[in-house]
Design an enzyme around this catalytic site. Structure first.
Site, mmCIF file in Angstrom:
data_model
loop_
_atom_site.group_PDB
_atom_site.id
_atom_site.type_symbol
_atom_site.label_atom_id
_atom_site.label_comp_id
_atom_site.label_asym_id
_atom_site.label_seq_id
_atom_site.Cartn_x
_atom_site.Cartn_y
_atom_site.Cartn_z
ATOM 1 N N GLU A 55 0.809 -1.218 0.000
ATOM 2 C CA GLU A 55 0.000 0.000 0.000
ATOM 3 C C GLU A 55 0.846 1.274 0.000
ATOM 4 O OE1 GLU A 55 -0.418 -2.600 2.214
ATOM 5 O OE2 GLU A 55 -1.920 -3.505 0.903
ATOM 6 N N PHE A 102 -3.832 -14.212 0.375
ATOM 7 C CA PHE A 102 -3.039 -13.555 -0.671
ATOM 8 C C PHE A 102 -1.551 -13.775 -0.413
ATOM 9 C CE2 PHE A 102 -6.958 -11.221 -1.483
ATOM 10 C CZ PHE A 102 -6.950 -11.146 -2.865
ATOM 11 N N GLU A 139 2.262 -14.177 -2.730
ATOM 12 C CA GLU A 139 3.477 -13.481 -2.301
ATOM 13 C C GLU A 139 4.605 -14.472 -2.013
ATOM 14 O OE1 GLU A 139 1.648 -9.181 -1.081
ATOM 15 O OE2 GLU A 139 1.582 -10.650 0.541
HETATM 16 P P1 NAD Z 1 -5.859 -10.807 4.763
HETATM 17 O O1 NAD Z 1 -6.584 -12.072 5.052
HETATM 18 O O2 NAD Z 1 -5.680 -9.844 5.878
HETATM 19 O O3 NAD Z 1 -6.576 -10.103 3.524
HETATM 20 C C1 NAD Z 1 -6.202 -8.785 3.116
HETATM 21 C C2 NAD Z 1 -7.350 -8.013 2.524
HETATM 22 O O4 NAD Z 1 -7.706 -8.584 1.293
HETATM 23 C C3 NAD Z 1 -8.623 -8.036 3.331
HETATM 24 O O5 NAD Z 1 -8.641 -7.066 4.352
HETATM 25 C C4 NAD Z 1 -9.640 -7.728 2.282
HETATM 26 O O6 NAD Z 1 -9.777 -6.326 2.122
HETATM 27 C C5 NAD Z 1 -9.053 -8.322 1.049
HETATM 28 N N1 NAD Z 1 -9.645 -9.605 0.660
HETATM 29 C C6 NAD Z 1 -9.924 -10.678 1.427
HETATM 30 N N2 NAD Z 1 -10.437 -11.675 0.696
HETATM 31 C C7 NAD Z 1 -10.482 -11.235 -0.573
HETATM 32 C C8 NAD Z 1 -10.897 -11.796 -1.798
HETATM 33 N N3 NAD Z 1 -11.367 -13.041 -1.892
HETATM 34 N N4 NAD Z 1 -10.772 -11.054 -2.915
HETATM 35 C C9 NAD Z 1 -10.292 -9.796 -2.852
HETATM 36 N N5 NAD Z 1 -9.870 -9.212 -1.729
HETATM 37 C C10 NAD Z 1 -9.974 -9.918 -0.609
HETATM 38 O O7 NAD Z 1 -4.377 -11.136 4.265
HETATM 39 P P2 NAD Z 1 -3.856 -11.754 2.861
HETATM 40 O O8 NAD Z 1 -4.934 -12.471 2.144
HETATM 41 O O9 NAD Z 1 -2.607 -12.504 3.136
HETATM 42 O O10 NAD Z 1 -3.469 -10.444 2.030
HETATM 43 C C11 NAD Z 1 -2.506 -9.559 2.501
HETATM 44 C C12 NAD Z 1 -1.236 -9.560 1.675
HETATM 45 O O11 NAD Z 1 -1.538 -9.446 0.300
HETATM 46 C C13 NAD Z 1 -0.379 -8.344 2.021
HETATM 47 O O12 NAD Z 1 0.962 -8.748 2.203
HETATM 48 C C14 NAD Z 1 -0.581 -7.367 0.861
HETATM 49 O O13 NAD Z 1 0.686 -7.068 0.249
HETATM 50 C C15 NAD Z 1 -1.456 -8.082 -0.152
HETATM 51 N N6 NAD Z 1 -2.854 -7.592 -0.332
HETATM 52 C C16 NAD Z 1 -3.273 -6.321 -0.039
HETATM 53 C C17 NAD Z 1 -4.601 -5.967 -0.219
HETATM 54 C C18 NAD Z 1 -5.145 -4.594 0.087
HETATM 55 O O14 NAD Z 1 -6.347 -4.410 0.064
HETATM 56 N N7 NAD Z 1 -4.352 -3.607 0.336
HETATM 57 C C19 NAD Z 1 -5.517 -6.903 -0.679
HETATM 58 C C20 NAD Z 1 -5.058 -8.182 -0.959
HETATM 59 C C21 NAD Z 1 -3.741 -8.508 -0.793
#
Ligand code: NAD
Ligand code: CXR
Length: 260
Positions: A100, A176, A181
């Site tokens: 972000e 994600f 990643e």
């Molecule tokens: P997490 O479970 O906290 O999810 C992160 C965010 O992804 C959630 O708060 C939500 O806003 C969104 N999200 C959840 N499920 C989703 C879906 N099916 N489709 C679209 N968006 C969805 O953690 P994570 O999944 O490991 O993701 C975090 C990592 O991936 C971070 O390292 C970041 O770099 C990246 N990321 C960021 C975002 C963002 O909104 N800024 C979203 C996805 C991934």
């Protein structure tokens, strides 16, 4: 049902873009040689004038390429389940750089968008929730952004996880982080430093070396990186205590400092 495309998204996007170029992260992240009007065109080309679920991962590639940015070595921070705490630790890129903080994530974070085939090409009333579209469409933007971000990381990377969530393990292969990643870290990455954080005064459900963190260690080592894991390091504990100084765990630290 879900809210629609963010109002004035065109101005929000271009305004963020100009602001990023001129005032943001000037000493902490390299600039992107690009043009905000062109980025907006490439971004909207991926989804506008299409039905809302009609987006593939590839659609965002031209945008992601145009907005790509070099990342500082040893400063990349990934997170899962701890958005706000991770961003507090990162301190707007001064300590660590999250997705972000990069141009791509900065432009898109916390806005909503989706397409429609009729004019004006975006639906300002209603966008599908993630569960309403096929997985690929729901994930496509953040999956592509996360993939590109991970590919650019070099040196030691950090990962902050939530060890207190009864509903979700700290590390999930279908997050994600787990899907886009970790698998896309390059050989320019040397080690993964994991911070497991715990909600104050709540049970510490998973600690380094236990539960899903065992799978994480195995997955990291299998990819050839060094693995370190720390529970609630002081820097993180102090951030949490500054928000909730009355908590039992924070009071205990104070008593300790006062020699009681
Ligand atoms: P997490 O479970 O906290 O999810 C992160 C965010 O992804 C959630 O708060 C939500 O806003 C969104 N999200 C959840 N499920 C989703 C879906 N099916 N489709 C679209 N968006 C969805 O953690 P994570 O999944 O490991 O993701 C975090 C990592 O991936 C971070 O390292 C970041 O770099 C990246 N990321 C960021 C975002 C963002 O909104 N800024 C979203 C996805 C991934
Ligand atoms: O803007 P809100 O999030 O309503 O924020 C609610 C709270 C905030 O205090 C913020 O600190 O939740 C925190 N938060 C997140 N945990 C978070 N995780 C992902 C804020 N934003 C988050 N995101 C990103 O921001 C995702 O892209 C998400 C977008 C805004 O989410 P939401 O409107 O639910 O889609």
């Amino acid at each position: 049902s879900h809210r629609g495309t963010t109002g004035n998204i065109c101005h929000v996007f271009k305004g963020r873009c100009w602001d990023y170029e001129v005032t943001r992260y000037l000493t902490d992240l390299p600039r992107v040689e690009t043009n905000c009007g062109k980025l907006w065109k490439l971004f909207t080309k991926a989804f506008s004038y299409k039905s809302p679920c009609d987006v593939q991962l590839e659609n965002y590639q031209p945008f992601l390429e145009a907005a790509s940015q070099n990342l500082p070595e040893n400063k990349v921070l990934f997170w899962s389940g701890v958005f706000s705490l991770a961003h507090k630790l990162g301190n707007d890129g001064q300590e660590y750089v999250t997705l972000e903080d990069t141009l791509v994530g900065y432009l898109a974070n916390s806005i909503t968008w989706c397409g429609q085939s009729s004019e004006p090409g975006m639906n300002y009333t209603r966008c599908p929730s993630w569960d309403d579209c096929p997985l690929e469409a729901a994930e496509s933007f953040w999956a592509g952004a996360s993939t590109a971000f991970a590919r650019g990381a070099r040196g030691q990377v950090l990962l902050m996880l939530d060890g207190s969530n009864p509903a979700k393990p700290a590390y999930r292969r279908d997050s994600f982080f787990g899907k886009y990643e970790l698998p896309n870290l390059s050989q320019d990455v040397t080690s993964v430093y994991v911070i497991v954080s715990h909600v104050l005064d709540k049970p510490k459900l998973e600690l380094c070396g236990s539960g899903s963190l065992q799978s994480l260690e195995a997955d990291v080592i299998e990819r050839g990186f060094f693995y370190t894991c720390v529970d609630d390091p002081l820097a993180v504990r102090h951030l949490l205590c500054s928000q909730n100084p009355q908590s039992r765990e924070c009071q205990a630290i104070l008593r300790h400092r006062q020699g009681e």
